[in-house]
Design an enzyme around this catalytic site. Structure first.
Site, PDB file in Angstrom:
ATOM      1  N   LYS A 290      57.973  72.003  -0.261  1.00  0.00           N
ATOM      2  CA  LYS A 290      55.925  71.393   0.608  1.00  0.00           C
ATOM      3  C   LYS A 290      55.600  73.087   0.001  1.00  0.00           C
ATOM      4  O   LYS A 290      56.001  73.320   1.508  1.00  0.00           O
ATOM      5  CB  LYS A 290      55.716  71.080   1.233  1.00  0.00           C
TER       6      LYS A 290
ATOM      7  N   GLU B  24      61.122  80.645  11.113  1.00  0.00           N
ATOM      8  CA  GLU B  24      60.439  81.194  11.206  1.00  0.00           C
ATOM      9  C   GLU B  24      58.505  81.461  11.033  1.00  0.00           C
ATOM     10  O   GLU B  24      58.762  81.309  10.261  1.00  0.00           O
ATOM     11  CB  GLU B  24      60.673  82.784   9.801  1.00  0.00           C
TER      12      GLU B  24
ATOM     13  N   CYS C 249      54.379  88.427   7.937  1.00  0.00           N
ATOM     14  CA  CYS C 249      54.442  88.350   9.359  1.00  0.00           C
ATOM     15  C   CYS C 249      55.118  89.338   9.999  1.00  0.00           C
ATOM     16  O   CYS C 249      55.512  89.186  11.013  1.00  0.00           O
ATOM     17  CB  CYS C 249      55.504  86.581   9.124  1.00  0.00           C
TER      18      CYS C 249
ATOM     19  N   GLU D  95      48.128  86.376  17.787  1.00  0.00           N
ATOM     20  CA  GLU D  95      48.589  87.832  16.134  1.00  0.00           C
ATOM     21  C   GLU D  95      47.114  87.086  15.817  1.00  0.00           C
ATOM     22  O   GLU D  95      47.005  86.388  15.355  1.00  0.00           O
ATOM     23  CB  GLU D  95      49.850  86.263  15.449  1.00  0.00           C
TER      24      GLU D  95
END
Length: 531
Positions: A195, A268, A302, A400
C-alpha cells in the site's frame, strides 16, 4: 528562475511534462488491485494544486483477494532459482536507469520535489537492486552450523521466505521507499502486497510495472490503494510480515497489531535529527553540509537534520556562512535541474511547517532566513528557514517538523554537544563535522542514532547499502539494507541430523557413568578452545 529573493508575484506552476499522458495515467491506474467499477480518488499536483490522476480505491475484500493470488504466486516464485531472480532484478536495474526521465517526471508531478532530489531516488534503487541481486545467494544459501556433538551432529540452517509481505510506503520518497524494501523481500522468495501512499502511488505503480516488464510474475507484487483506516486491518490480518515506513504514532499501532498476530515487523519511523559542528570543523564545508542536510526534498526526508549544534566560538562565523548559502537557494517548480528546493507535497504538511514556524516566532525565536510560505510560486511552497533562540516550550524544539526548517543552537564543549544531540526519544540519523576523521568518528559513536555521518549529511550512510540503516528509540525497529535488510524476510530453520550416538546412554553404560563421560567431554572441549 524564481528564487527566494524574487519579488512576490503570481507564478503559474509548470505544465505537466509530455511524458505524463492520459494513456500512461490510465495504464498505471489499471494496475491497482481493485474490483471493476471501484470508487475512485483524485490526486493533485503539488506545483499547481490541479488534479493529476484518478485512481481506483481498494476495499478490504480487494486486499483479501490480492493476498490470495499472492499466496499462489509465491509458491512458484519461492521455487524459482535465486540466479533467475537475480537476472530479473538486474534487468529491472537497467530499465530504471534507462527510463529514469519517465519516473523523474512522475515523482516531481506527484511529490513536488526538485529533479535533483528525485534523481537521488533513481540512484538509490539502482544501487539497492544491484546489491541484492548480487548478494542474495550468499545470504539465502543453507549454512552449516556447529553441531551439538562434534563429528556426530550434522546441523544445517535453512532460510525460507516468510510468505507474503505487506509493505506500507510513504509519500516523501515514492520510488526509494516503494521499491528498496520490496526488492529485498522479493529476492528472499516472498510475494509482496503493497500500500503506497495514495498521493504518490503513480511512482510506486510505475516501479511495479517495470519489474513485471523485467520478468517478475504478475501476482508476486501487487498494489492496493486506500486509507489505512479502511484497508489497514486487512493488510495486517493477511500479512506474514509487516514493513512500514511512516509516523511513530502509526508505527506503535502496527507494532501492537503485529505483536497480537505474532508476526515480525520492521518500522522506520520519525526523527528529530541532529548535526554537530565541532570546534575544529571547516566552517565553509560545514555550512554547505548543513544546507545539504536540512533542505533536500523541502525537508520532507526522514534522515534530514532539524537541530544544528555549533560551538559558541564558531557561532557567528558559521551562521553567517549558513545563512548566506541558504539565501542563494533557488526555490520553485521546474521539470529540469534548475531548482534547489521544491514544493511541499500536501496542504497538511504546509500547515504543519507554517504552524511550527509561527509558534516559534510568537514565543521569541529569531528568523535568520526564510520563515514564510511562498504562494506566489505555487500553493505549497515554503522558504528554507533558519531559526535561533529556539526554546523547549516551542513545538518545533522537540517535535518533528518534516519541512525545510532548522533550529541552530550553541554548546560549550563536546560533552554538552553529545548530550544535546541525544536529548530526544528519537534516534534515526545524525551528522558530525570535524577536520579530524578520528575525532569525528569518536563523537559519532556516542550519538544515539542508527546512522551517523561524519563530514556528510546522510548520503554516506544511506548509500552504504552493505551496512544496516534504521532507527533507535522512537525512530523504529529493524533495519533495511545489508544482511539485515533481506534476512528479516526469511524464516530460519535448523535441521540437525544425529548420527551413531546421541545424548542418551548407549547399551551397557549406566546413566551415572554416561553423565561422567559427558562431563569430561565438555571439559575437554573447553580446554582445547572449542566454541
Amino acid at each position: 528562475m524564481a528564487t527566494i529573493h524574487a519579488e512576490s508575484k503570481a507564478v503559474r506552476g509548470p505544465d505537466l511534462p509530455a511524458t505524463i499522458t492520459p494513456a500512461l495515467l490510465g495504464r498505471l491506474a489499471a494496475l491497482v488491485a481493485a474490483a471493476p467499477g471501484a470508487e475512485r480518488t483524485t490526486t493533485t499536483a503539488p506545483y499547481t494544486g490541479l488534479p493529476l490522476a484518478g485512481l481506483p480505491v481498494s476495499t478490504p475484500d480487494d486486499v483479501d483477494e490480492a493476498f490470495a493470488r499472492a499466496r499462489v504466486a509465491q509458491r512458484g516464485w519461492a521455487a524459482t532459482p535465486v540466479r533467475e531472480r537475480k537476472r530479473i532484478l538486474l534487468r529491472y536495474h537497467d530499465l530504471v536507469l534507462a527510463r529514469r526521465n519517465e519516473v523523474l517526471d512522475l515523482m516531481q508531478a506527484e511529490n513536488g520535489k526538485t529533479r535533483r532530489d528525485a534523481f537521488l531516488e533513481v540512484v538509490d534503487i539502482g544501487i539497492v537492486s544491484r546489491y541484492y541481486a548480487r548478494t542474495a545467494e550468499k545470504y539465502l544459501r543453507p549454512k552449516r552450523r556447529r553441531g551439538a556433538i562434534p563429528l556426530l551432529t550434522r546441523t544445517t540452517e535453512l532460510r525460507h521466505p516468510k510468505g507474503v509481505v505487506t509493505v506500507v510506503s510513504p509519500w516523501n520518497y515514492p520510488l526509494s521507499m516503494a521499491a528498496s524494501d520490496t526488492v529485498a523481500a522479493l529476492m528472499a522468495g516472498n510475494a509482496v502486497v503493497q500500500k503506497p501512499d495514495t498521493q504518490t502511488a503513480l511512482t510506486a505503480l510505475w516501479s511495479m510495472d517495470l519489474l513485471r516488464e523485467a520478468g517478475l510474475p504478475e501476482d508476486v507484487w501487487q498494489m492496493v490503494i486506500g486509507r489505512g483506516s479502511s484497508i489497514g486491518g486487512a493488510l495486517m490480518d493477511n500479512a506474514d510480515y509487516m514493513m512500514f515506513t511512516g509516523s511513530t504514532a502509526t508505527g506503535r499501532h502496527i507494532a501492537a497489531d503485529a505483536g497480537r498476530r505474532l508476526i515480525g515487523a520492521s518500522l522506520e519511523l520519525g526523527g528529530k535529527n541532529p548535526m554537530i559542528v565541532l570546534d575544529d570543523a571547516d566552517i565553509d564545508k560545514a555550512a554547505a553540509g548543513a544546507v545539504a542536510a536540512c533542505f533536500p526534498s523541502a525537508g520532507q526526508l526522514c534522515v534530514s537534520v532539524e537541530r544544528l549544534y555549533v560551538p559558541e566560538s564558531l557561532r557567528d562565523d558559521f551562521i553567517a556562512a549558513f545563512v548566506a548559502r541558504t539565501r542563494e537557494l533557488a526555490i520553485g517548480g521546474a521539470y529540469d535541474y534548475s531548482m534547489d528546493v521544491g514544493s511541499l507535497t500536501t496542504p497538511a504538511q504546509l500547515a504543519t511547517v507554517t504552524d511550527h514556524v509561527n509558534d516559534a516566532v510568537a514565543k521569541g525565536a529569531t528568523v535568520l532566513a526564510g520563515g514564510r510560505p511562498r504562494p506566489d510560486l505555487g500553493p505549497l511552497f515554503h522558504e528554507p528557514t533558519i531559526l535561533t533562540d529556539v526554546t523547549p516550550d516551542m513545538t518545533l524544539h522537540s517535535h518533528e517538523t518534516f519541512g525545510p526548517v532548522v533550529s541552530v543552537h550553541t554548546y560549550r564543549d563536546d560533552e554538552e554537544a553529545i548530550a544535546l544531540a541525544n536529548a530526544t526519544p528519537y534516534g534515526l540519523n545524525a551528522s558530525v563535522w570535524s577536520r579530524s576523521g578520528a575525532r569525528g568518528r569518536a563523537v559519532a559513536a556516542r550519538v544515539h542514532a542508527g546512522t551517523v555521518n561524519v563530514n556528510e549529511a546522510f548520503a554516506a550512510a544511506w548509500g552504504s547499502v552493505d551496512a544496516p540503516m534504521g532507527g533507535m528509540g522512537d525512530s523504529g525497529l529493524g533495519r533495511r539494507h545489508g544482511a539485515d535488510g533481506i534476512l528479516k524476510y526469511i524464516e530460519p530453520q535448523t535441521v540437525a541430523h544425529q548420527r551413531l550416538q546421541g545424548f542418551t546412554p548407549p547399551p551397557g553404560i549406566s546413566p551415572e557413568t554416561w553423565a561422567t563421560l559427558l562431563t569430561g567431554s565438555i571439559k575437554l572441549l573447553k580446554a582445547i578452545g572449542a566454541r
